[in-house]
Design a protein around this motif. Sequence first.
Motif, PDB file in Angstrom:
ATOM      1  N   VAL A   1      -1.777  31.075  21.821  1.00 26.62           N
ATOM      2  CA  VAL A   1      -2.903  31.116  22.754  1.00 26.62           C
ATOM      3  C   VAL A   1      -2.690  32.320  23.668  1.00 26.62           C
ATOM      4  CG1 VAL A   1      -4.193  29.906  24.543  1.00 26.62           C
ATOM      5  CG2 VAL A   1      -3.142  28.618  22.679  1.00 26.62           C
ATOM      6  N   PRO A   2      -3.329  33.451  23.358  1.00 30.07           N
ATOM      7  CA  PRO A   2      -3.149  34.646  24.197  1.00 30.07           C
ATOM      8  C   PRO A   2      -3.759  34.453  25.570  1.00 30.07           C
ATOM      9  CG  PRO A   2      -4.862  35.004  22.562  1.00 30.07           C
ATOM     10  CD  PRO A   2      -4.263  33.668  22.254  1.00 30.07           C
TER      11      PRO A   2
ATOM     12  N   VAL B   1      -8.593  29.203  26.652  1.00 28.95           N
ATOM     13  CA  VAL B   1      -8.406  30.400  27.490  1.00 28.95           C
ATOM     14  C   VAL B   1      -9.508  30.401  28.543  1.00 28.95           C
ATOM     15  CG1 VAL B   1      -8.313  32.904  27.563  1.00 28.95           C
ATOM     16  CG2 VAL B   1      -7.399  31.695  25.586  1.00 28.95           C
ATOM     17  N   HIS B   2      -9.131  30.308  29.801  1.00 27.27           N
ATOM     18  CA  HIS B   2     -10.120  30.236  30.875  1.00 27.27           C
ATOM     19  C   HIS B   2     -10.630  31.629  31.226  1.00 27.27           C
ATOM     20  CE1 HIS B   2      -9.401  25.991  31.492  1.00 27.27           C
ATOM     21  NE2 HIS B   2      -8.090  26.219  31.539  1.00 27.27           N
TER      22      HIS B   2
ATOM     23  N   ARG C   1       1.475  30.611  24.523  1.00 33.11           N
ATOM     24  CA  ARG C   1       1.970  29.259  24.715  1.00 33.11           C
ATOM     25  C   ARG C   1       2.795  28.725  23.558  1.00 33.11           C
ATOM     26  NH1 ARG C   1      -3.801  27.148  27.016  1.00 33.11           N
ATOM     27  NH2 ARG C   1      -3.932  28.652  28.685  1.00 33.11           N
ATOM     28  N   THR C   2       2.850  29.430  22.427  1.00 32.24           N
ATOM     29  CA  THR C   2       3.673  28.993  21.312  1.00 32.24           C
ATOM     30  C   THR C   2       5.106  29.411  21.547  1.00 32.24           C
ATOM     31  OG1 THR C   2       1.835  29.175  19.818  1.00 32.24           O
ATOM     32  CG2 THR C   2       4.004  29.176  18.824  1.00 32.24           C
ATOM     33  N   THR C   3       6.069  28.507  21.328  1.00 33.38           N
ATOM     34  CA  THR C   3       7.473  28.827  21.576  1.00 33.38           C
ATOM     35  C   THR C   3       8.099  29.444  20.359  1.00 33.38           C
ATOM     36  OG1 THR C   3       8.180  26.655  20.850  1.00 33.38           O
ATOM     37  CG2 THR C   3       7.661  26.898  23.198  1.00 33.38           C
TER      38      THR C   3
ATOM     39  N   ILE D   1       4.874  39.976  22.807  1.00 35.79           N
ATOM     40  CA  ILE D   1       4.707  41.130  21.926  1.00 35.79           C
ATOM     41  C   ILE D   1       3.381  41.091  21.186  1.00 35.79           C
ATOM     42  CG2 ILE D   1       5.775  40.201  19.818  1.00 35.79           C
ATOM     43  CD1 ILE D   1       6.305  43.714  21.286  1.00 35.79           C
ATOM     44  N   PHE D   2       2.865  39.895  20.925  1.00 37.41           N
ATOM     45  CA  PHE D   2       1.620  39.787  20.181  1.00 37.41           C
ATOM     46  C   PHE D   2       0.413  40.117  21.061  1.00 37.41           C
ATOM     47  CE2 PHE D   2       4.673  37.060  17.958  1.00 37.41           C
ATOM     48  CZ  PHE D   2       4.665  37.699  16.738  1.00 37.41           C
ATOM     49  N   GLU D   3       0.542  39.833  22.360  1.00 41.68           N
ATOM     50  CA  GLU D   3      -0.492  40.297  23.295  1.00 41.68           C
ATOM     51  C   GLU D   3      -0.436  41.813  23.422  1.00 41.68           C
ATOM     52  OE1 GLU D   3       0.270  38.194  26.868  1.00 41.68           O
ATOM     53  OE2 GLU D   3      -0.670  36.346  26.160  1.00 41.68           O
ATOM     54  N   MET D   4       0.771  42.352  23.421  1.00 40.92           N
ATOM     55  CA  MET D   4       0.931  43.807  23.474  1.00 40.92           C
ATOM     56  C   MET D   4       0.332  44.461  22.242  1.00 40.92           C
ATOM     57  SD  MET D   4       4.812  44.063  24.966  1.00 40.92           S
ATOM     58  CE  MET D   4       4.880  45.833  24.805  1.00 40.92           C
TER      59      MET D   4
END
Length: 636
Positions: free
Chosen positions: A222-223, A256-257, A3-5, A192-195
Amino acid sequence: MLRTTASNLPKLAQSFFFHTSFSKSTLSSSSSSSSSSSSSTFLQSIPESEAKLIVNPLYHFLPQNQNPFNIVELVSSHLKTNNPRLALLQSHIKELIPHLGHRQISKILLRCQSNFVSALAFFNWVKYDLDIRLSSHNYCLIIHILAWSRQFPLAMKFLSELIELSKDVSSSEDVFQNLVLCTEHCNWNPVIFEMLIKAYVKLDLIHESYWSFKKMVKLGFVPNVIACNCILNGLAKMKSDAQCWELYEEMGRIGVHSNAYTFNILTYVLCRDGDVNKINGFLEKMEEEGFDPDVVTYNTLIDSYVRRGRLEDAFYLYKIMYRRGVMPDLVSYTSLMRGLCRLGRVREAHQLFHRMIDRGMDPDVVLYNTLIGAYCKDGMLQEARSLLHEMIGIGIHPDSFTCRILVEGYGREGRLISALNLVVEIQKLGVTVAHDIYKYLIISLCREDRPFAAKSLLERILEDSFQPDSDIYNKLIESFCRSNNVSEALLLKLEMINRNYKPTTDTYKSLIHCMCEINRSVDGEGLMVEMVESEVIPDHEICRALVNGYCKEGNADKAESLLVSFAKDFQFFDSESFNSLVKVYRDVGNETKLMELQDRMLKAGFLPNSLTCRYIIHGIWKSMRLNKQRVQTVAV
C-alpha cells in the motif's frame, strides 16, 4: 511508508511471478541461491562479463591470489579492512579480475551489505575502474543496500540509472520484478518501491509508474499518498484522464487517504473537461471528506473559467475566496487580469492591479508583462512605457518578454526608431535582449525600406555574438535591391557566403531583378549562371526578369535566346516572358519578324494565349498601317 513487511515478501513475490506467467522452475531456481537468481535478471542487451568456468581442480594448488575460487573471499576480506585501497587490491589480484563476473559481484555485495560505504566503493570500482558492465541484479542489490542504510539520494540515483539502462536495452526488462527478486537475498526497505514510482515519474515514464503501482497493489503493498499523487500528476499532464480516475478509485479501495494535493490534481482534470456539474459535484465530495478548497483549488477553477471566457464566474469565485478566508495570491490576480485584457478591458485590469497592491501584495514581472502587453496591443504605448518605468522604479527587472512585447508594440505602430531606443535603454539595465527581437527589428526595418539602418543595427549586434541567419541576409539583400543599391546587396551576399550560408533562390532573385532594373541584364545573367553552378535552380520569376531586362534594353535576340534556353534546360514555358518578346516585335511593327518569331517559339514549345494573339494582331495592323503610309509618301 509501505504497509507490507519484509517477512511477507517471499510469499508475495511467488504470487506475483505466478500471475506474471513465470514458470515454477524459474521460481524454484530464483529461491535456491543468489547465483542462480541473477542469471534471469541481467540487463538483456548489456554484454555479460560472466566469470570463466572453473572446472580445473588443480586451481587449489595455486597461490591464494591466483586461485579463482578465492576471488569473492579475497575482495570481501579486503573491503572489511578499515581503509580498503581497491587500487592496491587490483594489482594484487590482477590475474583473477577476468574471473570477476556478475555472480561474484552479487556475492561480494551481499557480504558487505551491512557497510554501505564498502559496498558503494566496490560497486563504483567495478563499474568505473574495471569497466565491467553490471547486471540488473547487481544494480538492484546496491539499490537495496543503500535504501536499507537510508542513503535515499544515492539509491534514487542508481535506480534512475537502472531504469534508463532497462529502457534503452530491453523492453522486456522489468525493474520492479528484479527488485522483488533481490529482496530474498538482502536487507531491504519497502520504501524502495515508492522510490521506483517517483523515479519513473521523474524520467517522464508515467505509464511505467502506473503499472508499477498496479503490481505493488497486486503483491499487497500500500504505497503512500505522495507516491500516488506523483503518478496522478503525471497522468494529468499527459491528459490520461481515464487512468487518473482509475487510480483515484484504486487509492480509495486499498485505503490510501487522499489529501488536498490529490483533490487539486483531479480538479485540474475536471476543469480541462469543462463540465461544471461534475466540478461542483466533486467539490462537494471534497468538502464532505473534510477538505476545504485551498488557494490552488480556486486558482485552478478561476483559470479554467478565464480560459473559457466565463469571466463573471471567475470573479464570483474570487469573491467567494474572501468569504471563506482564502486569500487570493499572485496567480489568482494574474488569471483575472489576463481575462480582462483578453476582452479589451485593460483599464479594469489596471484597477484590479492597484487593488491587489492596496491589499499588501507585491506584483511580479509576469503581472507587469500582462498589463504592458495589453496596452501595447491596444496601441497605448505611452501607458505601456509608464508601466515599464514604474516596474524599474520599484526594483523589478524587465525580462526578455517585456522587451519583446514593447518592441513589437512600437513596430505595429511603425515607430521602429522608438523601438531601437527602447532596446538600448533596456540593455543598459543589464537585460539580455533575445536574438529574435533583433531579428524582428532588422526585418521590420527592411520592410520599411530602410536597409542602411538595418545593416547598421546588424553590424552593432554582431559585436555581441549575435549570429544572423540566412533569412536576415535575404531580407537585407532584398531591401537594398528594392532601392537599387546593388553594390551593397552584393557585399552582403559575399558576407553571407563567408558565414557558410548558401544563397537561396530568393537571394539570387532579388539581385537579378535589381540588375535588370538598372539595365545590367548581362550581370543579371551572370548571377543566373552562378546560381545554376551552385545547384540552385532558377524559377519563372528569374526567367521573366532577365527576358524583360533584355527586352527593355532593346536586345530582343538575347531575350529570345535566353527564353529558349530556359525552356530547354529547365522546362520553363513562361507565357508572360514570351508575350514580352512578342510585344517588342509588335512595337517595331515588322510583320515578317513577328510571324517568324511566332514560328520559332512554337517549335520551342511555347503556345500563344489570348494576349499573344492580341499583340500579333496589333503588330500586323501596325505593319499594314506603316506600309500604307510609306506607299502614300512614295506617291506624293
